[in-house]
Design a protein around this motif. Structure first.
Motif, PDB file in Angstrom:
ATOM      1  N   THR A 317      -2.923  -2.984   4.189  1.00  0.00           N
ATOM      2  CA  THR A 317      -3.100  -3.347   2.781  1.00  0.00           C
ATOM      3  C   THR A 317      -2.632  -4.780   2.518  1.00  0.00           C
ATOM      4  OG1 THR A 317      -0.884  -2.508   2.344  1.00  0.00           O
ATOM      5  CG2 THR A 317      -2.678  -0.961   2.025  1.00  0.00           C
ATOM      6  N   SER A 318      -3.071  -5.317   1.384  1.00  0.00           N
ATOM      7  CA  SER A 318      -2.545  -6.609   0.920  1.00  0.00           C
ATOM      8  C   SER A 318      -1.041  -6.471   0.731  1.00  0.00           C
ATOM      9  CB  SER A 318      -3.161  -6.981  -0.426  1.00  0.00           C
ATOM     10  OG  SER A 318      -4.526  -6.706  -0.465  1.00  0.00           O
ATOM     11  N   LYS A 319      -0.644  -5.325   0.183  1.00  0.00           N
ATOM     12  CA  LYS A 319       0.768  -5.064  -0.094  1.00  0.00           C
ATOM     13  C   LYS A 319       1.622  -5.168   1.162  1.00  0.00           C
ATOM     14  CE  LYS A 319      -0.298  -0.984  -1.928  1.00  0.00           C
ATOM     15  NZ  LYS A 319      -1.778  -1.029  -2.064  1.00  0.00           N
ATOM     16  N   SER A 320       1.044  -4.714   2.307  1.00  0.00           N
ATOM     17  CA  SER A 320       1.833  -4.720   3.544  1.00  0.00           C
ATOM     18  C   SER A 320       2.176  -6.139   3.978  1.00  0.00           C
ATOM     19  CB  SER A 320       1.101  -3.965   4.660  1.00  0.00           C
ATOM     20  OG  SER A 320      -0.051  -4.676   5.072  1.00  0.00           O
ATOM     21  N   SER A 338      -3.490   0.872  11.656  1.00  0.00           N
ATOM     22  CA  SER A 338      -4.897   1.303  11.657  1.00  0.00           C
ATOM     23  C   SER A 338      -5.485   1.124  10.261  1.00  0.00           C
ATOM     24  CB  SER A 338      -5.010   2.755  12.130  1.00  0.00           C
ATOM     25  OG  SER A 338      -5.066   3.634  11.049  1.00  0.00           O
ATOM     26  N   ASP A 339      -6.756   0.719  10.227  1.00  0.00           N
ATOM     27  CA  ASP A 339      -7.432   0.516   8.940  1.00  0.00           C
ATOM     28  C   ASP A 339      -8.926   0.756   9.140  1.00  0.00           C
ATOM     29  OD1 ASP A 339      -6.594  -1.177   6.124  1.00  0.00           O
ATOM     30  OD2 ASP A 339      -8.732  -0.992   6.597  1.00  0.00           O
ATOM     31  N   THR A 340      -9.548   1.400   8.154  1.00  0.00           N
ATOM     32  CA  THR A 340     -10.971   1.753   8.269  1.00  0.00           C
ATOM     33  C   THR A 340     -11.909   0.587   7.919  1.00  0.00           C
ATOM     34  OG1 THR A 340     -10.844   2.568   6.001  1.00  0.00           O
ATOM     35  CG2 THR A 340     -10.613   4.208   7.752  1.00  0.00           C
ATOM     36  N   ILE A 343     -13.948  -5.439   8.795  1.00  0.00           N
ATOM     37  CA  ILE A 343     -13.615  -6.880   8.836  1.00  0.00           C
ATOM     38  C   ILE A 343     -12.139  -7.132   9.203  1.00  0.00           C
ATOM     39  CG2 ILE A 343     -13.060  -7.187   6.378  1.00  0.00           C
ATOM     40  CD1 ILE A 343     -14.494  -9.845   6.367  1.00  0.00           C
ATOM     41  N   LYS A 344     -11.290  -6.126   9.027  1.00  0.00           N
ATOM     42  CA  LYS A 344      -9.865  -6.288   9.375  1.00  0.00           C
ATOM     43  C   LYS A 344      -9.597  -5.919  10.841  1.00  0.00           C
ATOM     44  CE  LYS A 344      -8.232  -5.206   4.658  1.00  0.00           C
ATOM     45  NZ  LYS A 344      -7.421  -4.312   3.808  1.00  0.00           N
ATOM     46  N   GLN A 345     -10.449  -5.076  11.400  1.00  0.00           N
ATOM     47  CA  GLN A 345     -10.189  -4.543  12.743  1.00  0.00           C
ATOM     48  C   GLN A 345     -10.341  -5.621  13.820  1.00  0.00           C
ATOM     49  OE1 GLN A 345     -13.126  -1.464  12.659  1.00  0.00           O
ATOM     50  NE2 GLN A 345     -11.886  -0.125  11.356  1.00  0.00           N
ATOM     51  N   PHE A 373       1.534   2.272   4.687  1.00  0.00           N
ATOM     52  CA  PHE A 373       1.416   1.067   3.868  1.00  0.00           C
ATOM     53  C   PHE A 373       0.481   1.302   2.670  1.00  0.00           C
ATOM     54  CE2 PHE A 373       2.800  -0.976   7.903  1.00  0.00           C
ATOM     55  CZ  PHE A 373       3.972  -1.520   7.410  1.00  0.00           C
ATOM     56  N   ALA A 374      -0.482   2.225   2.837  1.00  0.00           N
ATOM     57  CA  ALA A 374      -1.386   2.557   1.718  1.00  0.00           C
ATOM     58  C   ALA A 374      -0.778   3.719   0.917  1.00  0.00           C
ATOM     59  CB  ALA A 374      -2.769   2.904   2.253  1.00  0.00           C
ATOM     60  N   TRP A 375       0.484   3.574   0.513  1.00  0.00           N
ATOM     61  CA  TRP A 375       1.213   4.669  -0.148  1.00  0.00           C
ATOM     62  C   TRP A 375       0.560   5.074  -1.459  1.00  0.00           C
ATOM     63  CZ3 TRP A 375       3.224   3.416  -4.960  1.00  0.00           C
ATOM     64  CH2 TRP A 375       3.337   2.049  -5.242  1.00  0.00           C
ATOM     65  N   THR A 379      -2.124  10.905  -1.645  1.00  0.00           N
ATOM     66  CA  THR A 379      -2.767  12.223  -1.789  1.00  0.00           C
ATOM     67  C   THR A 379      -3.997  12.309  -0.897  1.00  0.00           C
ATOM     68  OG1 THR A 379      -2.064  12.122  -4.081  1.00  0.00           O
ATOM     69  CG2 THR A 379      -3.601  13.867  -3.511  1.00  0.00           C
ATOM     70  N   GLU A 380      -4.838  11.288  -0.991  1.00  0.00           N
ATOM     71  CA  GLU A 380      -6.074  11.254  -0.197  1.00  0.00           C
ATOM     72  C   GLU A 380      -5.756  11.265   1.309  1.00  0.00           C
ATOM     73  OE1 GLU A 380      -8.530   7.941  -1.344  1.00  0.00           O
ATOM     74  OE2 GLU A 380      -9.993   8.275   0.244  1.00  0.00           O
ATOM     75  N   ILE A 381      -4.781  10.481   1.707  1.00  0.00           N
ATOM     76  CA  ILE A 381      -4.464  10.341   3.135  1.00  0.00           C
ATOM     77  C   ILE A 381      -3.769  11.596   3.675  1.00  0.00           C
ATOM     78  CG2 ILE A 381      -3.098   9.002   4.812  1.00  0.00           C
ATOM     79  CD1 ILE A 381      -3.795   6.497   3.048  1.00  0.00           C
TER      80      ILE A 381
HETATM   81  P1  JHZ Z   1      -5.388  -0.649  -1.058  1.00  0.00           P
HETATM   82  C1  JHZ Z   1      -6.234  -4.680  -2.797  1.00  0.00           C
HETATM   83  O1  JHZ Z   1      -4.884  -4.289  -2.538  1.00  0.00           O
HETATM   84  C2  JHZ Z   1      -6.252  -6.129  -3.184  1.00  0.00           C
HETATM   85  P2  JHZ Z   1      -4.525  -3.452  -1.227  1.00  0.00           P
HETATM   86  C3  JHZ Z   1      -6.319  -6.409  -4.638  1.00  0.00           C
HETATM   87  N1  JHZ Z   1      -5.540  -7.593  -4.926  1.00  0.00           N
HETATM   88  C4  JHZ Z   1      -5.824  -5.293  -5.505  1.00  0.00           C
HETATM   89  O2  JHZ Z   1      -5.293  -5.489  -6.550  1.00  0.00           O
HETATM   90  C5  JHZ Z   1      -6.150  -3.891  -5.075  1.00  0.00           C
HETATM   91  O3  JHZ Z   1      -6.765  -3.851  -3.807  1.00  0.00           O
HETATM   92  C6  JHZ Z   1      -7.130  -3.270  -5.999  1.00  0.00           C
HETATM   93  C7  JHZ Z   1      -7.383   1.296   4.176  1.00  0.00           C
HETATM   94  N2  JHZ Z   1      -7.527   2.755   4.184  1.00  0.00           N
HETATM   95  O4  JHZ Z   1      -6.424   0.064  -1.790  1.00  0.00           O
HETATM   96  C8  JHZ Z   1      -8.451   0.581   3.406  1.00  0.00           C
HETATM   97  C9  JHZ Z   1      -7.558   3.431   5.382  1.00  0.00           C
HETATM   98  O5  JHZ Z   1      -7.475   2.801   6.465  1.00  0.00           O
HETATM   99  O6  JHZ Z   1      -4.040  -0.025  -1.057  1.00  0.00           O
HETATM  100  C10 JHZ Z   1      -7.732  -0.621   2.859  1.00  0.00           C
HETATM  101  O7  JHZ Z   1      -7.769  -1.677   3.821  1.00  0.00           O
HETATM  102  N3  JHZ Z   1      -7.710   4.782   5.357  1.00  0.00           N
HETATM  103  C11 JHZ Z   1      -7.716  -6.670  -5.053  1.00  0.00           C
HETATM  104  O8  JHZ Z   1      -5.145  -4.116  -0.054  1.00  0.00           O
HETATM  105  C12 JHZ Z   1      -6.299  -0.153   2.698  1.00  0.00           C
HETATM  106  O9  JHZ Z   1      -6.159   0.984   3.551  1.00  0.00           O
HETATM  107  C13 JHZ Z   1      -7.775   5.495   4.191  1.00  0.00           C
HETATM  108  O10 JHZ Z   1      -7.897   6.732   4.239  1.00  0.00           O
HETATM  109  O11 JHZ Z   1      -3.063  -3.265  -1.214  1.00  0.00           O
HETATM  110  C14 JHZ Z   1      -5.985   0.278   1.276  1.00  0.00           C
HETATM  111  O12 JHZ Z   1      -5.839  -0.836   0.477  1.00  0.00           O
HETATM  112  C15 JHZ Z   1      -7.704   4.785   2.952  1.00  0.00           C
HETATM  113  C16 JHZ Z   1      -7.765   5.528   1.655  1.00  0.00           C
HETATM  114  C17 JHZ Z   1      -7.579   3.416   2.996  1.00  0.00           C
HETATM  115  O13 JHZ Z   1      -5.334  -2.114  -1.610  1.00  0.00           O
END
Ligand code: JHZ
Ligand code: SAH
Ligand code: ZN
Length: 403
Positions: A317-320, A338-340, A343-345, A373-375, A379-381
């Protein structure tokens, strides 16, 4: 001292995260060497109550043809935006042949609904790679940074808008007065602005400091949003809390006097005062909690390493980017994330250079611990990963291990 981007008064930053890279600047191994860093500091303005970044990189460094965040990677978010679109349609689009505009429409996660209902729509999205995905779905999209000038061009081509929607974009834009002026001219007499962003009240409550990174220049509250838009003749008529992105707020605004103001606005502002979002002391206290979170996470990961445990991350995530760089966590402590998102992989995380791998690598790794990191998508994860046998680590609302 710094000058507030909203009211131009002086404020003093309450925390510095040190040098931080572009949060979505995932890099190829061969391009290592000249990464851009900026000094990331945050402050609270005591006059208008806006919490804000002191400096932000140029917009083209963040939003371009290589933008790495694709909205449709979460199925829960797709459902959320379907409901958002339904609310707009049933509440504000009762006239003939309505027209809606979305700022930062990304891959079309929200506008696909309007397209399917044959409602006139326009997405304004500067990152051409994500805009191309939306266009391929038949969603009308222009590749531009929205501002006052673009608003005027939209009026001459399409006329005024009945709804202007935007999610997780308003808080990204330092030239926000130009945005507000553009929206004010673009909206029809009964038109509404409806936007959502991570909520400062949730960040304060959960010490979710990872919402702070280059793209997020503002951390809104009802107090600061009301102040900002009143400068432009607009009124905050409703505020509704959302569970998305770790706690967000949806603000609805209209031309002053066009609608009744919901009691929710006054109630929320009262609540914000009671939890001290208008009080510098609370931001100083937030800093202390953030520093503790940093120490706790680093110590936990170091101790797992010394025990020889295998630790990976879930969601680049951006947050990470903030967590990793602020806490000094690199590939010695987290083997890969890991990320789905394709473009990041195969790339490295910004600044700390942890490899980003495909989802299958997570399954194959059989890691002892996984940092979530995608806390915000927990729920979904958790539904998806019910078979995972290792333990999870989160830092929200404090550093802890869970199963
Ligand atoms: P996610 C981004 O933040 C940037 P990020 C931005 N600044 C913002 O405000 C929000 O979005 C809206 C992956 N993933 O949503 C996909 C899995 O691998 O927390 C994403 O790369 N498996 C615009 O980047 C990341 O995780 C999964 O099952 O912090 C999630 O990124 C799922 C659900 C996601 O946003
Ligand atoms: N609304 C989507 C996407 C959020 S990502 C969601 O909630 O998932 C933020 C998006 O805002 C990026 O796609 C970025 O390119 C876009 N953006 C940044 N500045 C903008 C501006 N001035 N006008 C329109 N879009 C902008
Ligand atoms: Zn201010």
């Amino acid at each position: 001292m710094s000058l507030c981007l909203i009211c131009n008064n002086e404020y003093k930053p309450f925390i510095s995260f040190g040098p931080q890279p572009i949060a979505n600047g995932f890099i190829k191994m061969e391009d290592l060497g000249n990464e851009y860093f900026f000094d990331m500091q945050v402050g609270h303005c005591e006059v208008c109550n806006m919490v804000q970044l002191v400096d932000q990189p140029d917009r083209e460094q963040m939003f371009n043809s290589n933008y790495a965040f694709f909205s449709s990677t979460s199925t829960y978010m797709a459902k959320h935006f379907q409901q958002f679109a339904e609310t707009i349609k049933s509440t504000y689009l009762q006239n003939d042949n309505p027209f809606v505009v979305e700022m930062g429409s990304n891959d079309g996660i929200m506008l696909q609904n309007f397209k399917n209902w044959n409602i006139r729509h326009l997405g304004v999205e500067p990152s051409s790679n994500v805009a191309d995905v939306a266009r391929s779905k038949g969603i009308n999209t222009i590749v531009e940074f929205f501002d006052e000038e673009v608003a005027k061009n939209i009026i001459s081509e399409y006329g005024k808008a009945d709804a202007f929607m935007t999610a997780n974009v308003m808080c990204h834009i330092p030239y926000i007065h130009s945005i507000a002026k553009g929206i004010k001219t673009l909206l029809s007499d009964n038109g509404v602005l409806c936007f959502e962003d991570p909520y400062m009240g949730d960040i304060m409550e959960k010490a979710s400091y990872d919402q702070i990174y280059d793209e997020h220049v503002f951390f809104f509250s009802a107090m600061s949003v009301k102040y900002l838009f009143e400068m432009h003749g607009m009124e905050l008529i409703d505020a509704a809390h959302q569970t998305t992105h770790g706690g967000s707020m949806r603000y609805t605004l209209a031309h002053k006097g066009a609608y009744n103001v919901s009691k929710s606005v006054e109630d929320l502002i009262e609540k914000e005062k009671s939890i001290g979002l208008n009080n510098s002391k609370n931001y100083a206290e937030l800093k202390t909690r953030i520093e503790k979170s940093k120490t706790d996470l680093y110590e936990l990961l170091s101790s797992l390493k010394s025990q020889g445990k295998k630790v990976v991350g879930y969601g680049a995530t951006s947050k990470s980017t903030t967590i990793l760089n602020y806490c000094n966590i690199g590939p010695d402590l987290i083997e890969f994330i890991s990320d789905t998102t394709p473009i990041k992989q195969g790339k490295l995380t910004p600044g700390m250079h942890i490899p980003v791998k495909e989802y299958n690598d997570f399954i194959a790794s059989d890691a002892d611990y996984t940092v979530l990191f995608a806390w915000n998508h927990k729920t979904e994860i958790m539904e998806k990963e019910s078979k995972y046998k290792g333990k999870w680590i989160t830092h929200v609302p404090f550093v802890q291990v869970f199963e």
